[in-house]
Design an enzyme around this catalytic site. Structure first.
Site, PDB file in Angstrom:
ATOM      1  N   GLY A  43       0.830  -1.204   0.000  1.00  0.00           N
ATOM      2  CA  GLY A  43       0.000   0.000   0.000  1.00  0.00           C
ATOM      3  C   GLY A  43       0.860   1.247   0.000  1.00  0.00           C
ATOM      4  O   GLY A  43       2.023   1.204   0.443  1.00  0.00           O
ATOM      5  N   GLN A  48       2.979   9.930   0.978  1.00  0.00           N
ATOM      6  CA  GLN A  48       4.278   9.255   0.950  1.00  0.00           C
ATOM      7  C   GLN A  48       5.070   9.546  -0.315  1.00  0.00           C
ATOM      8  O   GLN A  48       6.246   9.219  -0.397  1.00  0.00           O
ATOM      9  CB  GLN A  48       4.081   7.743   1.100  1.00  0.00           C
ATOM     10  CG  GLN A  48       3.549   7.349   2.462  1.00  0.00           C
ATOM     11  CD  GLN A  48       3.397   5.850   2.564  1.00  0.00           C
ATOM     12  OE1 GLN A  48       2.393   5.292   2.150  1.00  0.00           O
ATOM     13  NE2 GLN A  48       4.432   5.188   3.079  1.00  0.00           N
ATOM     14  N   CYS A  90       6.108   0.061   6.911  1.00  0.00           N
ATOM     15  CA  CYS A  90       5.684   1.207   6.110  1.00  0.00           C
ATOM     16  C   CYS A  90       6.853   1.619   5.225  1.00  0.00           C
ATOM     17  O   CYS A  90       7.995   1.664   5.687  1.00  0.00           O
ATOM     18  CB  CYS A  90       5.301   2.353   7.049  1.00  0.00           C
ATOM     19  SG  CYS A  90       4.802   3.855   6.202  1.00  0.00           S
ATOM     20  N   LEU A  91       6.560   1.917   3.955  1.00  0.00           N
ATOM     21  CA  LEU A  91       7.653   2.272   3.041  1.00  0.00           C
ATOM     22  C   LEU A  91       8.338   3.572   3.449  1.00  0.00           C
ATOM     23  O   LEU A  91       9.460   3.831   3.015  1.00  0.00           O
ATOM     24  CB  LEU A  91       7.135   2.359   1.601  1.00  0.00           C
ATOM     25  CG  LEU A  91       6.654   1.017   1.013  1.00  0.00           C
ATOM     26  CD1 LEU A  91       6.210   1.196  -0.435  1.00  0.00           C
ATOM     27  CD2 LEU A  91       7.735  -0.051   1.100  1.00  0.00           C
ATOM     28  N   HIS A 132      -4.247   1.573   7.709  1.00  0.00           N
ATOM     29  CA  HIS A 132      -2.891   2.135   7.766  1.00  0.00           C
ATOM     30  C   HIS A 132      -2.746   3.284   6.754  1.00  0.00           C
ATOM     31  O   HIS A 132      -2.255   4.366   7.084  1.00  0.00           O
ATOM     32  CB  HIS A 132      -1.872   1.016   7.486  1.00  0.00           C
ATOM     33  CG  HIS A 132      -0.450   1.452   7.383  1.00  0.00           C
ATOM     34  ND1 HIS A 132       0.529   1.028   8.263  1.00  0.00           N
ATOM     35  CD2 HIS A 132       0.178   2.282   6.512  1.00  0.00           C
ATOM     36  CE1 HIS A 132       1.690   1.602   7.934  1.00  0.00           C
ATOM     37  NE2 HIS A 132       1.505   2.345   6.865  1.00  0.00           N
ATOM     38  N   GLU A 133      -3.226   3.036   5.526  1.00  0.00           N
ATOM     39  CA  GLU A 133      -3.109   4.066   4.479  1.00  0.00           C
ATOM     40  C   GLU A 133      -4.031   5.251   4.758  1.00  0.00           C
ATOM     41  O   GLU A 133      -3.659   6.402   4.541  1.00  0.00           O
ATOM     42  CB  GLU A 133      -3.414   3.468   3.100  1.00  0.00           C
ATOM     43  CG  GLU A 133      -2.512   2.322   2.658  1.00  0.00           C
ATOM     44  CD  GLU A 133      -1.031   2.611   2.817  1.00  0.00           C
ATOM     45  OE1 GLU A 133      -0.617   3.784   2.693  1.00  0.00           O
ATOM     46  OE2 GLU A 133      -0.270   1.661   3.080  1.00  0.00           O
ATOM     47  N   HIS A 136      -2.496   7.693   7.039  1.00  0.00           N
ATOM     48  CA  HIS A 136      -1.512   8.580   6.384  1.00  0.00           C
ATOM     49  C   HIS A 136      -2.179   9.882   5.928  1.00  0.00           C
ATOM     50  O   HIS A 136      -1.605  10.958   6.041  1.00  0.00           O
ATOM     51  CB  HIS A 136      -0.906   7.905   5.155  1.00  0.00           C
ATOM     52  CG  HIS A 136       0.290   7.046   5.458  1.00  0.00           C
ATOM     53  ND1 HIS A 136       1.458   7.546   6.002  1.00  0.00           N
ATOM     54  CD2 HIS A 136       0.512   5.726   5.255  1.00  0.00           C
ATOM     55  CE1 HIS A 136       2.339   6.557   6.133  1.00  0.00           C
ATOM     56  NE2 HIS A 136       1.794   5.436   5.692  1.00  0.00           N
TER      57      HIS A 136
HETATM   58 ZN    ZN Z   1       2.680   3.615   5.646  1.00  0.00          ZN
END
Ligand code: ZN
Length: 192
Positions: A43, A48, A90-91, A132-133, A136
């Site tokens: 995701g 991000q 998380c990226l 989670h997304e 963000h």
């Molecule tokens: Zn993340």
């Protein structure tokens, strides 16, 4: 476009709803999927990649060949129930993993890239990844949801990322806070 890492200020930006999807934004979405696959994620949220929009993408398989691609534009979570704990990464926090407790089941609506409204009842990994997304988009990151013990266990890794960030800033790779805020405001004027 690049994936921004903690503690980049855009990760704390509360994103605004999109009022239009144009060709440029569609290109951004394609690139978000590409970045996500390249970094083996499932995701990615617009913050991000330094974009101030309420938009995220998911592919639970993390693989364009086998998984289904989902685009969530202006998502709303309507109902949350149950509770489950599982490890998340998380990226924007490379190589950091920690257990996060979240509601297990959600009902979420959004618009897809063609402007169609979609509705899903989600549980398990799909639900967790969407929450989670979604976080963000409100400037919330998964370390905000860790228990004190879990947070302590990733403290050193976070400090390393902070150190790396300051280094990139000194080299001029990352602009100062004011320039970042100006750019986000311009992008908001364009599409929100
Ligand atoms: Zn993340």
């Amino acid at each position: 476009m690049r994936i921004v890492k903690y503690p980049h200020p855009t990760l704390r930006h509360k994103s605004k709803s999109l009022r239009m999807v144009d060709a440029e934004l569609k290109k951004n979405v394609r690139q978000m999927f590409d970045f996500m696959y390249e970094h083996r994620g499932i995701g990615l949220a617009a913050n991000q990649v330094d974009l101030p929009y309420r938009l995220f993408v998911l592919n639970l398989e993390g693989d364009p060949a086998t998984g289904q691609e989902y685009v969530f534009i202006n998502p709303e979570i309507h109902k949350r129930s149950g509770s489950a704990e599982a490890e998340e990464g998380c990226l924007s926090f490379p190589e950091i993993y920690a257990p996060v407790r979240r509601p297990d089941k959600i009902r979420i609506s959004a618009f897809d890239l063609s402007g169609q409204e979609v509705n899903y009842e989600l549980t398990g990994l799909f639900s967790r990844a969407a929450q989670h997304e979604y976080d963000h988009l409100d400037g919330v990151v998964f370390i905000d949801r860790l228990s004190p013990a879990a947070l302590l266990s990733v403290k050193q890794a976070l400090e390393d990322l902070e150190y790396e960030f300051q280094g990139e800033r000194r080299l001029g790779i990352i602009p100062d806070d004011q320039q970042i805020a100006l750019r986000l405001a311009e992008l908001e004027t364009l599409r929100t």
